[in-house]
Write a protein that holds these residues in place. Structure first.
Motif, PDB file in Angstrom:
ATOM      1  N   THR A  22       0.842  -1.181   0.132  1.00 38.69           N
ATOM      2  CA  THR A  22      -0.172   0.011  -0.156  1.00 38.69           C
ATOM      3  C   THR A  22       0.922   1.173   0.133  1.00 38.69           C
ATOM      4  OG1 THR A  22      -0.226   0.043   2.440  1.00 38.69           O
ATOM      5  CG2 THR A  22      -2.036  -1.333   1.115  1.00 38.69           C
ATOM      6  N   GLN A  23       1.975   1.118   0.518  1.00 41.61           N
ATOM      7  CA  GLN A  23       2.825   2.427   0.366  1.00 41.61           C
ATOM      8  C   GLN A  23       4.134   2.005  -0.180  1.00 41.61           C
ATOM      9  OE1 GLN A  23       3.703   2.899   4.648  1.00 41.61           O
ATOM     10  NE2 GLN A  23       1.502   3.895   4.918  1.00 41.61           N
ATOM     11  N   LYS A  24       4.106   2.075  -1.630  1.00 44.35           N
ATOM     12  CA  LYS A  24       5.175   1.754  -2.348  1.00 44.35           C
ATOM     13  C   LYS A  24       6.034   2.963  -2.296  1.00 44.35           C
ATOM     14  CE  LYS A  24       6.528   0.344  -6.960  1.00 44.35           C
ATOM     15  NZ  LYS A  24       6.112   0.179  -8.343  1.00 44.35           N
ATOM     16  N   GLN A  25       7.460   2.271  -2.259  1.00 41.14           N
ATOM     17  CA  GLN A  25       8.478   3.581  -1.927  1.00 41.14           C
ATOM     18  C   GLN A  25       9.445   3.347  -3.432  1.00 41.14           C
ATOM     19  OE1 GLN A  25       9.050   5.715   0.529  1.00 41.14           O
ATOM     20  NE2 GLN A  25       7.345   4.670   1.506  1.00 41.14           N
ATOM     21  N   GLU A  26       9.682   4.872  -3.720  1.00 37.19           N
ATOM     22  CA  GLU A  26      10.838   4.645  -5.000  1.00 37.19           C
ATOM     23  C   GLU A  26      12.148   4.332  -4.332  1.00 37.19           C
ATOM     24  OE1 GLU A  26      10.147   5.319  -8.142  1.00 37.19           O
ATOM     25  OE2 GLU A  26       7.877   5.216  -7.709  1.00 37.19           O
ATOM     26  N   ILE A  27      12.799   3.777  -5.177  1.00 39.78           N
ATOM     27  CA  ILE A  27      14.137   3.575  -4.773  1.00 39.78           C
ATOM     28  C   ILE A  27      15.158   4.265  -5.657  1.00 39.78           C
ATOM     29  CG2 ILE A  27      15.926   1.799  -4.523  1.00 39.78           C
ATOM     30  CD1 ILE A  27      13.960  -0.419  -3.860  1.00 39.78           C
ATOM     31  N   TYR A  28      16.058   4.982  -5.028  1.00 36.93           N
ATOM     32  CA  TYR A  28      17.152   5.875  -5.870  1.00 36.93           C
ATOM     33  C   TYR A  28      18.498   5.369  -5.689  1.00 36.93           C
ATOM     34  CZ  TYR A  28      12.980   9.122  -6.291  1.00 36.93           C
ATOM     35  OH  TYR A  28      11.749   9.331  -6.508  1.00 36.93           O
ATOM     36  N   PHE A  29      19.223   5.211  -6.474  1.00 35.19           N
ATOM     37  CA  PHE A  29      20.723   4.825  -6.510  1.00 35.19           C
ATOM     38  C   PHE A  29      21.585   6.016  -6.745  1.00 35.19           C
ATOM     39  CE2 PHE A  29      18.407   0.936  -7.647  1.00 35.19           C
ATOM     40  CZ  PHE A  29      18.538   0.095  -6.360  1.00 35.19           C
ATOM     41  N   HIS A  30      22.231   6.451  -5.720  1.00 37.78           N
ATOM     42  CA  HIS A  30      22.979   7.795  -5.775  1.00 37.78           C
ATOM     43  C   HIS A  30      24.637   7.374  -6.147  1.00 37.78           C
ATOM     44  CE1 HIS A  30      19.500  10.361  -4.600  1.00 37.78           C
ATOM     45  NE2 HIS A  30      19.371   9.439  -3.686  1.00 37.78           N
ATOM     46  N   LYS A  31      24.912   7.887  -7.141  1.00 39.10           N
ATOM     47  CA  LYS A  31      26.381   7.851  -7.374  1.00 39.10           C
ATOM     48  C   LYS A  31      27.227   8.621  -6.572  1.00 39.10           C
ATOM     49  CE  LYS A  31      27.337   4.746 -10.595  1.00 39.10           C
ATOM     50  NZ  LYS A  31      28.052   3.396 -10.211  1.00 39.10           N
ATOM     51  N   SER A  32      28.488   8.316  -6.288  1.00 38.02           N
ATOM     52  CA  SER A  32      29.399   9.231  -5.606  1.00 38.02           C
ATOM     53  C   SER A  32      29.548  10.540  -5.983  1.00 38.02           C
ATOM     54  CB  SER A  32      30.777   8.623  -5.455  1.00 38.02           C
ATOM     55  OG  SER A  32      31.447   9.396  -4.589  1.00 38.02           O
ATOM     56  N   HIS A  33      29.577  11.611  -4.894  1.00 37.41           N
ATOM     57  CA  HIS A  33      30.073  12.951  -5.405  1.00 37.41           C
ATOM     58  C   HIS A  33      31.413  13.092  -5.572  1.00 37.41           C
ATOM     59  CE1 HIS A  33      30.629  12.554  -1.030  1.00 37.41           C
ATOM     60  NE2 HIS A  33      31.487  13.524  -1.295  1.00 37.41           N
ATOM     61  N   GLU A  34      32.169  11.934  -5.270  1.00 36.45           N
ATOM     62  CA  GLU A  34      33.713  12.188  -5.476  1.00 36.45           C
ATOM     63  C   GLU A  34      34.021  11.656  -6.736  1.00 36.45           C
ATOM     64  OE1 GLU A  34      35.893  13.134  -3.249  1.00 36.45           O
ATOM     65  OE2 GLU A  34      34.838  13.152  -1.639  1.00 36.45           O
ATOM     66  N   GLU A  35      35.025  12.437  -7.478  1.00 39.56           N
ATOM     67  CA  GLU A  35      35.229  12.170  -8.920  1.00 39.56           C
ATOM     68  C   GLU A  35      35.990  10.782  -8.856  1.00 39.56           C
ATOM     69  OE1 GLU A  35      35.000  12.622 -12.439  1.00 39.56           O
ATOM     70  OE2 GLU A  35      34.197  14.361 -11.109  1.00 39.56           O
ATOM     71  N   SER A  36      36.848  10.294  -7.781  1.00 36.23           N
ATOM     72  CA  SER A  36      37.451   9.315  -7.821  1.00 36.23           C
ATOM     73  C   SER A  36      36.691   8.011  -7.841  1.00 36.23           C
ATOM     74  CB  SER A  36      38.724   9.193  -6.842  1.00 36.23           C
ATOM     75  OG  SER A  36      37.967   9.153  -5.500  1.00 36.23           O
ATOM     76  N   ARG A  37      35.402   8.216  -7.342  1.00 35.61           N
ATOM     77  CA  ARG A  37      34.499   6.843  -7.073  1.00 35.61           C
ATOM     78  C   ARG A  37      33.387   7.143  -7.987  1.00 35.61           C
ATOM     79  NH1 ARG A  37      34.740   4.881  -1.361  1.00 35.61           N
ATOM     80  NH2 ARG A  37      32.259   4.910  -1.655  1.00 35.61           N
ATOM     81  N   LYS A  38      33.356   7.831  -8.937  1.00 35.40           N
ATOM     82  CA  LYS A  38      32.437   8.034  -9.839  1.00 35.40           C
ATOM     83  C   LYS A  38      32.036   6.716 -10.692  1.00 35.40           C
ATOM     84  CE  LYS A  38      31.127  12.451 -10.161  1.00 35.40           C
ATOM     85  NZ  LYS A  38      29.779  12.907  -9.531  1.00 35.40           N
ATOM     86  N   ASN A  39      33.003   5.793 -10.977  1.00 38.82           N
ATOM     87  CA  ASN A  39      32.762   4.424 -11.951  1.00 38.82           C
ATOM     88  C   ASN A  39      32.671   3.408 -11.002  1.00 38.82           C
ATOM     89  OD1 ASN A  39      32.591   5.891 -14.347  1.00 38.82           O
ATOM     90  ND2 ASN A  39      34.772   6.298 -14.551  1.00 38.82           N
ATOM     91  N   ALA A  40      32.492   3.560  -9.698  1.00 37.68           N
ATOM     92  CA  ALA A  40      32.331   2.463  -8.603  1.00 37.68           C
ATOM     93  C   ALA A  40      31.294   1.469  -8.957  1.00 37.68           C
ATOM     94  CB  ALA A  40      32.566   2.961  -7.424  1.00 37.68           C
ATOM     95  N   PRO A  41      31.632   0.413  -8.966  1.00 38.10           N
ATOM     96  CA  PRO A  41      30.547  -0.661  -9.368  1.00 38.10           C
ATOM     97  C   PRO A  41      29.571  -0.817  -8.062  1.00 38.10           C
ATOM     98  CG  PRO A  41      32.264  -1.892  -8.817  1.00 38.10           C
ATOM     99  CD  PRO A  41      32.832  -0.289  -8.660  1.00 38.10           C
ATOM    100  N   PHE A  42      29.078   0.283  -7.366  1.00 37.76           N
ATOM    101  CA  PHE A  42      28.306   0.438  -6.268  1.00 37.76           C
ATOM    102  C   PHE A  42      27.845   1.917  -6.289  1.00 37.76           C
ATOM    103  CE2 PHE A  42      32.447   0.430  -4.529  1.00 37.76           C
ATOM    104  CZ  PHE A  42      32.488   1.405  -3.857  1.00 37.76           C
ATOM    105  N   SER A  43      26.609   1.922  -5.758  1.00 35.98           N
ATOM    106  CA  SER A  43      26.310   3.183  -5.326  1.00 35.98           C
ATOM    107  C   SER A  43      26.677   3.756  -3.959  1.00 35.98           C
ATOM    108  CB  SER A  43      24.687   3.548  -5.304  1.00 35.98           C
ATOM    109  OG  SER A  43      23.991   3.040  -6.432  1.00 35.98           O
ATOM    110  N   ASP A  44      26.970   5.179  -3.604  1.00 37.73           N
ATOM    111  CA  ASP A  44      27.499   5.667  -2.513  1.00 37.73           C
ATOM    112  C   ASP A  44      26.341   5.495  -1.478  1.00 37.73           C
ATOM    113  OD1 ASP A  44      29.952   5.944  -2.551  1.00 37.73           O
ATOM    114  OD2 ASP A  44      29.808   8.290  -2.243  1.00 37.73           O
ATOM    115  N   VAL A  45      24.950   5.775  -2.176  1.00 35.09           N
ATOM    116  CA  VAL A  45      23.846   5.923  -1.131  1.00 35.09           C
ATOM    117  C   VAL A  45      22.725   5.142  -1.997  1.00 35.09           C
ATOM    118  CG1 VAL A  45      22.146   7.037  -0.180  1.00 35.09           C
ATOM    119  CG2 VAL A  45      24.542   8.036  -0.043  1.00 35.09           C
ATOM    120  N   THR A  46      21.818   4.275  -1.334  1.00 32.13           N
ATOM    121  CA  THR A  46      20.721   3.762  -1.979  1.00 32.13           C
ATOM    122  C   THR A  46      19.622   4.468  -1.025  1.00 32.13           C
ATOM    123  OG1 THR A  46      21.608   1.868  -2.700  1.00 32.13           O
ATOM    124  CG2 THR A  46      19.142   1.817  -2.355  1.00 32.13           C
ATOM    125  N   GLN A  47      18.586   5.087  -1.633  1.00 28.38           N
ATOM    126  CA  GLN A  47      17.629   5.809  -0.825  1.00 28.38           C
ATOM    127  C   GLN A  47      16.157   5.219  -0.965  1.00 28.38           C
ATOM    128  OE1 GLN A  47      17.075   9.870  -2.225  1.00 28.38           O
ATOM    129  NE2 GLN A  47      15.085  10.164  -0.880  1.00 28.38           N
TER     130      GLN A  47
END
Length: 149
Positions: A22-47
């Protein structure tokens, strides 16, 4: 008695499933704000809704690429890294509700805790601490879950 607990568990699970439907939540995968981690194979934050699940941080300075030396310095840098990620989402350590601390050596617990408690003064999030092998020769990795008010 066992049946009472089984029924309770089924009711809790059904309630969670019903709530989820009944309360479907959107999921957002946020990439890193750090240039050195932009291409990391994971998200810095999942919201998910107002919850922010941060990727674990080690004691590596992302600007210099250098690992801090010693458990106290690594703990400090890991927590500063967490503060930087939280800041990108208008959050602070006061918004953290859960921490997981992974130590390469459980014998470092007291030293880690001495530093950790200087960062978490006004709030004391739930915490789990255990020992395991860590990447890059790190002595500590910390991941957190934060809730936006």
């Amino acid at each position: 008695m066992k049946n009472k607990y089984s029924i309770l568990i089924i009711c809790v699970i059904f309630g969670l499933i019903s709530c989820h439907k009944t309360q479907k939540q959107e999921i957002y995968f946020h990439k890193s704000h750090e240039e050195s981690r932009k291409n990391a194979p994971f998200s810095d934050v999942t919201q998910v809704g107002n919850l922010y699940f941060l990727t674990g941080q080690i004691g590596k300075n992302h600007q210099t690429g250098k690992m801090s030396v010693g458990i106290e310095a690594e703990t400090t840098q890991a927590l500063k890294n967490i503060e930087d990620v939280l800041k990108q989402h208008q959050l602070t350590l006061k918004d953290v509700v859960k921490c997981t601390v992974i130590l390469a050596d459980i014998g470092d617990f007291s030293k880690m805790n001495d530093v950790y408690t200087t960062f978490f003064v006004d709030n004391l999030p739930a915490r789990t601490t255990f020992a395991a092998n860590l990447v890059a020769g790190a002595k500590i990795e910390i991941e957190v879950i934060a809730a936006k008010k």
